[in-house]
Design an enzyme around this catalytic site. Sequence first.
Site, PDB file in Angstrom:
ATOM      1  N   SER A 237     -72.322  29.677 -67.944  1.00 31.89           N
ATOM      2  CA  SER A 237     -72.795  30.221 -66.717  1.00 31.89           C
ATOM      3  C   SER A 237     -74.145  30.916 -66.805  1.00 31.89           C
ATOM      4  O   SER A 237     -74.189  31.876 -68.064  1.00 31.89           O
ATOM      5  CB  SER A 237     -71.754  31.140 -65.702  1.00 31.89           C
ATOM      6  OG  SER A 237     -71.482  32.312 -66.692  1.00 31.89           O
ATOM      7  N   PRO A 318     -74.346  21.630 -61.253  1.00 27.64           N
ATOM      8  CA  PRO A 318     -74.951  22.730 -60.666  1.00 27.64           C
ATOM      9  C   PRO A 318     -73.861  23.402 -59.538  1.00 27.64           C
ATOM     10  O   PRO A 318     -73.835  22.514 -58.550  1.00 27.64           O
ATOM     11  CB  PRO A 318     -76.389  22.625 -60.374  1.00 27.64           C
ATOM     12  CG  PRO A 318     -76.351  21.049 -60.168  1.00 27.64           C
ATOM     13  CD  PRO A 318     -75.230  20.435 -60.952  1.00 27.64           C
ATOM     14  N   TYR A 361     -68.101  41.284 -63.360  1.00 28.30           N
ATOM     15  CA  TYR A 361     -68.826  40.871 -64.348  1.00 28.30           C
ATOM     16  C   TYR A 361     -70.101  41.796 -64.750  1.00 28.30           C
ATOM     17  O   TYR A 361     -71.029  41.371 -65.553  1.00 28.30           O
ATOM     18  CB  TYR A 361     -69.641  39.412 -64.306  1.00 28.30           C
ATOM     19  CG  TYR A 361     -68.701  38.326 -63.691  1.00 28.30           C
ATOM     20  CD1 TYR A 361     -67.797  37.982 -64.552  1.00 28.30           C
ATOM     21  CD2 TYR A 361     -68.959  37.822 -62.356  1.00 28.30           C
ATOM     22  CE1 TYR A 361     -67.064  36.884 -63.989  1.00 28.30           C
ATOM     23  CE2 TYR A 361     -68.149  36.729 -61.975  1.00 28.30           C
ATOM     24  CZ  TYR A 361     -67.080  36.210 -62.718  1.00 28.30           C
ATOM     25  OH  TYR A 361     -66.366  34.925 -62.421  1.00 28.30           O
ATOM     26  N   CYS A 388     -61.628  51.717 -51.569  1.00 32.46           N
ATOM     27  CA  CYS A 388     -61.139  52.969 -52.466  1.00 32.46           C
ATOM     28  C   CYS A 388     -61.020  52.644 -54.128  1.00 32.46           C
ATOM     29  O   CYS A 388     -60.117  52.529 -54.470  1.00 32.46           O
ATOM     30  CB  CYS A 388     -59.603  52.954 -52.041  1.00 32.46           C
ATOM     31  SG  CYS A 388     -59.612  53.602 -50.310  1.00 32.46           S
ATOM     32  N   TYR A 418     -70.124  32.387 -55.538  1.00 31.00           N
ATOM     33  CA  TYR A 418     -69.147  33.284 -56.289  1.00 31.00           C
ATOM     34  C   TYR A 418     -69.114  34.772 -55.518  1.00 31.00           C
ATOM     35  O   TYR A 418     -68.590  35.583 -56.086  1.00 31.00           O
ATOM     36  CB  TYR A 418     -69.245  33.500 -57.817  1.00 31.00           C
ATOM     37  CG  TYR A 418     -69.445  32.255 -58.445  1.00 31.00           C
ATOM     38  CD1 TYR A 418     -68.344  31.166 -58.531  1.00 31.00           C
ATOM     39  CD2 TYR A 418     -70.619  31.880 -58.836  1.00 31.00           C
ATOM     40  CE1 TYR A 418     -68.397  30.050 -59.110  1.00 31.00           C
ATOM     41  CE2 TYR A 418     -70.786  30.334 -59.593  1.00 31.00           C
ATOM     42  CZ  TYR A 418     -69.690  29.580 -59.726  1.00 31.00           C
ATOM     43  OH  TYR A 418     -69.663  28.356 -60.189  1.00 31.00           O
TER      44      TYR A 418
HETATM   45  C1  LIG Z   1     -66.359  22.582 -65.227  1.00 32.44           C
HETATM   46  C2  LIG Z   1     -67.662  23.522 -64.473  1.00 32.44           C
HETATM   47  N1  LIG Z   1     -68.733  22.801 -63.855  1.00 32.44           N
HETATM   48  C3  LIG Z   1     -69.431  23.451 -63.128  1.00 32.44           C
HETATM   49  C4  LIG Z   1     -69.436  24.732 -62.999  1.00 32.44           C
HETATM   50  C5  LIG Z   1     -70.696  25.571 -62.152  1.00 32.44           C
HETATM   51  O1  LIG Z   1     -71.195  26.615 -62.872  1.00 32.44           O
HETATM   52  P1  LIG Z   1     -72.402  27.124 -61.903  1.00 32.44           P
HETATM   53  O2  LIG Z   1     -72.237  27.693 -60.692  1.00 32.44           O
HETATM   54  O3  LIG Z   1     -72.903  28.277 -62.880  1.00 32.44           O
HETATM   55  O4  LIG Z   1     -73.572  26.237 -62.137  1.00 32.44           O
HETATM   56  C6  LIG Z   1     -68.285  25.481 -63.528  1.00 32.44           C
HETATM   57  C7  LIG Z   1     -68.321  26.974 -63.306  1.00 32.44           C
HETATM   58  O5  LIG Z   1     -67.288  27.726 -63.752  1.00 32.44           O
HETATM   59  C8  LIG Z   1     -67.393  24.514 -64.339  1.00 32.44           C
HETATM   60  O6  LIG Z   1     -66.404  25.516 -64.644  1.00 32.44           O
END
Ligand SMILES: Cc1ncc(COP(=O)(O)O)c(C=O)c1O
Length: 460
Positions: A237, A318, A361, A388, A418
């Site tokens: 990622s 993506p 993270y 808290c 996320y």
């Molecule tokens: C299999 C798979 N494809 C795509 C993604 C999307 O990743 P990103 O949002 O970083 O592009 C993820 C993220 O965990 C994933 O596990």
Amino acid sequence: MRAHEAGALHGDIGSRPPWLRPPGDVNALVPQLWPRNVTRAADGALAVAGLDVRDLAAEYGTPVYVLDEDDLRSRCRDFRAAFPDADVYYAGKAFLCRAVVRMIAEEGLFLDVCTGGELATALSAGMPPERLGFHGNNKSVAELSRALDAGVGRIILDSFTEIDRLTALARERGVRPRVLIRVTVGVEAHTHEFIATAHEDQKFGFSLAGGAAAAAAFKVIDEDVLELRGLHSHIGSQIFDASGFEVSARRVLGLQAQIRDARGVELPELDLGGGFGIAYTTQDDPAAPHDLAKRLRKIVDGECAAEKLAVPHLSIEPGRAIVGPAVFTLYEVGTVKDVDGIRTYVSVDGGMSDNIRTALYDASYSATVANRASTAEPLLARVVGKHCESGDIVVKDEFLPADVQPGDLVAVPGTGAYCRSMASNYNHVPRPPVVAVRDGRARLIVRRETEDDLLALDVG
Ligand SMILES: Cc1ncc(COP(=O)(O)O)c(C=O)c1O
């Protein structure tokens, strides 16, 4: 700040990252951090697609996730234009709701889901099932059954248990689902670094080095119940460096050649996954989709030529790069506390329940005062939440104007991916709404949770 299982460790007292310098103009917006239609208006307040953030805060309350719809759509189009002969799957885990499903569908994207809940959301928004991919390392019988009954376009196999499970379900139904095999290629890529290792110590996929990936492919081909379309790899990622893809493509296409040599089958598809990086701070300089596409295409063409393989139909996934930069979170400042001249803590009305990434993270974010411009000097601040936990930090280090005060609005860009999708109700804080803004109009696409929503689940 370092993470510890019992909470945050504060080993960074008074420090700031070396790259973070006092800005010449504390009101300036760094373009790569903000949705494309965000500006600072003449009176100093932020506006998005022509709407004043003060009006958005007044109407929808704070915290609120603000989605610049045209920004999201233009990112979809950028990926489509950059990869014209590939399928672009939006990774719904980044953020999923029905309105976003419709937006990405209208822009011609496919969609990845990885749970029954994400599948239900996609289907209820009218996403054509054949445009769906179904991921996950532990899909249940119920989830797989539902995917088959809905006619999901492809299922990405993740374990031998799942191969058996899906084979049995497909036999029962007399169907032949299209599948990919998720290959763990021993490449771990995060941000500016990648590591190519021989072993693959993680829960996802079939190990390439250990031979499980080849065995899985042979099993699916030999049993001939599932239609094996291709191999899949996802290496990490927030990736900026294409060299991780180079190693993973080489390894996965090596397996493709092995399968051809052993079974006489040339798999027609290849999925390179997602993980393309975005800018969270001035230090991040992500590649444009066009440049990324050129690199990936060159890598795949080169490896296919070396293995004497026909170039497979490509797909990418993506998530963050589509929705991340299209959203900012708008908070209201509640308290401002100067801690013994070390730093100033600016507490906002949300926190780790709407953005867990900083705590989880150690992610970096940026922020600006959004309701006005200021002539005050820049002040090193930490934007924290109301939870808290001392590790409840939204933005670890940022220069805000020294006159930041309760009642100000603070906007944090890059929160589309996320954040809402990982939001929690910690401390019984209702999760914020998502408001989509386009052409001077705002519409609620996910409403704010209420205390009644929280209590509705509490049936004791
Ligand atoms: C299999 C798979 N494809 C795509 C993604 C999307 O990743 P990103 O949002 O970083 O592009 C993820 C993220 O965990 C994933 O596990």
